[in-house]
Scaffold this motif. Sequence first.
Motif, PDB file in Angstrom:
ATOM      1  N   LEU A   1       0.816  -1.209   0.000  1.00  0.00           N
ATOM      2  CA  LEU A   1       0.000   0.000   0.000  1.00  0.00           C
ATOM      3  C   LEU A   1       0.851   1.261   0.000  1.00  0.00           C
ATOM      4  CD1 LEU A   1      -2.686  -1.082   2.623  1.00  0.00           C
ATOM      5  CD2 LEU A   1      -2.786  -1.269   0.133  1.00  0.00           C
ATOM      6  N   LEU A   2       2.083   1.152   0.481  1.00  0.00           N
ATOM      7  CA  LEU A   2       2.999   2.294   0.562  1.00  0.00           C
ATOM      8  C   LEU A   2       4.360   1.881   0.033  1.00  0.00           C
ATOM      9  CD1 LEU A   2       2.182   3.467   4.205  1.00  0.00           C
ATOM     10  CD2 LEU A   2       1.428   4.620   2.128  1.00  0.00           C
ATOM     11  N   GLN A   3       5.135   2.867  -0.320  1.00  0.00           N
ATOM     12  CA  GLN A   3       6.525   2.653  -0.667  1.00  0.00           C
ATOM     13  C   GLN A   3       7.319   3.882  -0.246  1.00  0.00           C
ATOM     14  OE1 GLN A   3       6.935   2.138  -4.903  1.00  0.00           O
ATOM     15  NE2 GLN A   3       6.475   4.260  -5.370  1.00  0.00           N
ATOM     16  N   VAL A   4       8.632   3.749  -0.166  1.00  0.00           N
ATOM     17  CA  VAL A   4       9.471   4.875   0.227  1.00  0.00           C
ATOM     18  C   VAL A   4      10.148   5.441  -1.011  1.00  0.00           C
ATOM     19  CG1 VAL A   4       9.866   4.110   2.594  1.00  0.00           C
ATOM     20  CG2 VAL A   4      11.353   3.294   0.781  1.00  0.00           C
ATOM     21  N   THR A   5      10.278   6.737  -1.019  1.00  0.00           N
ATOM     22  CA  THR A   5      10.959   7.422  -2.116  1.00  0.00           C
ATOM     23  C   THR A   5      11.968   8.401  -1.534  1.00  0.00           C
ATOM     24  OG1 THR A   5      10.642   8.774  -4.112  1.00  0.00           O
ATOM     25  CG2 THR A   5       9.206   9.228  -2.242  1.00  0.00           C
TER      26      THR A   5
ATOM     27  N   ALA B   1       7.041  12.039   6.590  1.00  0.00           N
ATOM     28  CA  ALA B   1       5.964  12.022   5.588  1.00  0.00           C
ATOM     29  C   ALA B   1       5.618  13.419   5.104  1.00  0.00           C
ATOM     30  CB  ALA B   1       4.727  11.349   6.159  1.00  0.00           C
ATOM     31  N   HIS B   2       5.811  14.447   5.958  1.00  0.00           N
ATOM     32  CA  HIS B   2       5.451  15.803   5.555  1.00  0.00           C
ATOM     33  C   HIS B   2       6.369  16.357   4.458  1.00  0.00           C
ATOM     34  CE1 HIS B   2       8.579  16.298   8.607  1.00  0.00           C
ATOM     35  NE2 HIS B   2       8.838  17.479   8.064  1.00  0.00           N
ATOM     36  N   TYR B   3       7.536  15.743   4.262  1.00  0.00           N
ATOM     37  CA  TYR B   3       8.429  16.195   3.190  1.00  0.00           C
ATOM     38  C   TYR B   3       7.838  15.919   1.808  1.00  0.00           C
ATOM     39  CZ  TYR B   3      12.181  17.015   6.543  1.00  0.00           C
ATOM     40  OH  TYR B   3      12.943  17.492   7.579  1.00  0.00           O
ATOM     41  N   ARG B   4       6.833  15.093   1.766  1.00  0.00           N
ATOM     42  CA  ARG B   4       6.202  14.786   0.479  1.00  0.00           C
ATOM     43  C   ARG B   4       5.549  16.024  -0.122  1.00  0.00           C
ATOM     44  NH1 ARG B   4       0.730  11.585   0.121  1.00  0.00           N
ATOM     45  NH2 ARG B   4       0.346  11.652  -2.106  1.00  0.00           N
TER      46      ARG B   4
ATOM     47  N   ARG C   1       6.919  -1.926   7.228  1.00  0.00           N
ATOM     48  CA  ARG C   1       7.602  -1.558   8.471  1.00  0.00           C
ATOM     49  C   ARG C   1       8.572  -0.412   8.243  1.00  0.00           C
ATOM     50  NH1 ARG C   1       7.210  -7.134   9.933  1.00  0.00           N
ATOM     51  NH2 ARG C   1       9.070  -7.634   8.725  1.00  0.00           N
ATOM     52  N   GLN C   2       9.252  -0.414   7.095  1.00  0.00           N
ATOM     53  CA  GLN C   2      10.157   0.687   6.772  1.00  0.00           C
ATOM     54  C   GLN C   2       9.384   2.000   6.624  1.00  0.00           C
ATOM     55  OE1 GLN C   2      12.286   0.161   3.108  1.00  0.00           O
ATOM     56  NE2 GLN C   2      13.662   1.882   3.465  1.00  0.00           N
TER      57      GLN C   2
ATOM     58  N   GLN D   1      14.166   9.085   3.340  1.00  0.00           N
ATOM     59  CA  GLN D   1      13.307   8.042   2.774  1.00  0.00           C
ATOM     60  C   GLN D   1      11.874   8.323   3.214  1.00  0.00           C
ATOM     61  OE1 GLN D   1      14.279   5.707   0.604  1.00  0.00           O
ATOM     62  NE2 GLN D   1      16.374   6.483   0.690  1.00  0.00           N
ATOM     63  N   VAL D   2      11.074   8.878   2.317  1.00  0.00           N
ATOM     64  CA  VAL D   2       9.742   9.369   2.650  1.00  0.00           C
ATOM     65  C   VAL D   2       8.701   8.346   2.206  1.00  0.00           C
ATOM     66  CG1 VAL D   2       8.093  11.252   2.329  1.00  0.00           C
ATOM     67  CG2 VAL D   2      10.539  11.739   2.398  1.00  0.00           C
ATOM     68  N   PRO D   3       7.812   7.919   3.105  1.00  0.00           N
ATOM     69  CA  PRO D   3       6.742   6.999   2.691  1.00  0.00           C
ATOM     70  C   PRO D   3       5.666   7.726   1.891  1.00  0.00           C
ATOM     71  CG  PRO D   3       6.519   7.537   5.008  1.00  0.00           C
ATOM     72  CD  PRO D   3       7.794   8.178   4.549  1.00  0.00           C
ATOM     73  N   VAL D   4       5.284   7.137   0.766  1.00  0.00           N
ATOM     74  CA  VAL D   4       4.245   7.714  -0.087  1.00  0.00           C
ATOM     75  C   VAL D   4       3.295   6.598  -0.508  1.00  0.00           C
ATOM     76  CG1 VAL D   4       5.679   9.590  -0.956  1.00  0.00           C
ATOM     77  CG2 VAL D   4       5.665   7.422  -2.160  1.00  0.00           C
ATOM     78  N   PRO D   5       2.001   6.889  -0.667  1.00  0.00           N
ATOM     79  CA  PRO D   5       1.066   5.864  -1.161  1.00  0.00           C
ATOM     80  C   PRO D   5       1.285   5.600  -2.640  1.00  0.00           C
ATOM     81  CG  PRO D   5      -0.060   7.956  -0.879  1.00  0.00           C
ATOM     82  CD  PRO D   5       1.327   8.147  -0.333  1.00  0.00           C
TER      83      PRO D   5
END
Length: 218
Positions: A132-136, A213-216, A204-205, A146-150
């Motif tokens: 459902l999520l990945q890091v970018t 997450a706010h850096y997105r 988990r990452q 490493q920011v989590p994004v949907p």
Amino acid sequence: MSFLSRIAEKASKLSGLRLMSVYPTHYVEPIVQKDKQLEQKSDLSKLFHVPIKAAVNKASDTVFHDDTKEKMINYITKKGNSALARTLLSKTLELIKRTQTEHMNLAKGDKDAINTNAETLLKQAVENCRPLLQVTAIKRGGVTYQVPVPITTKRSYFLAMKWLLEAAREKERKVSLPEKLAWEILDAAHGQGRVVKRKDDLHRQCESNRAYAHYRWS
């Protein structure tokens, strides 16, 4: 203008034309599957006077057609040999069916609880492996976070099938691909295996990096 530059300009114009759709923007996508037509029966009356795009060649409403299988065949295909990919997937589903039937015959308890439908198990495996999520990587102030994004639904299905194929191809090379892929699909369908672990590790990452997450949006 030189001869080479004229050829390059003509090629760029032709490539731009190829990217354009033959349908105007007000045309709507066709609904090919009968079950989807029944689900949207109340909304279909609104499309009586709306132009609809033609269905693609691979679209079908037969009981043998399935979108998940067609996508898996496309991902297995190498060098355009889709016939070989279809044969490999058919052998994989046959092995799944044989394995589950053997388990059902050897079971001493409720035999109806064992699913022997290979296509249903394939869909369940893909659903269990979908992230459902990945890091970018996003750089802020000289530091890379490493920011989590949907991710979109289409990409989540792509990653699930891609991970299943990668896990199967990483196994022992002496074993055929249908057999290795059948093992991975059965493990994933029961919520275990390397692909499900890979999805859980990714989640988990993302959970550990949720402070960034706010850096997105910044």
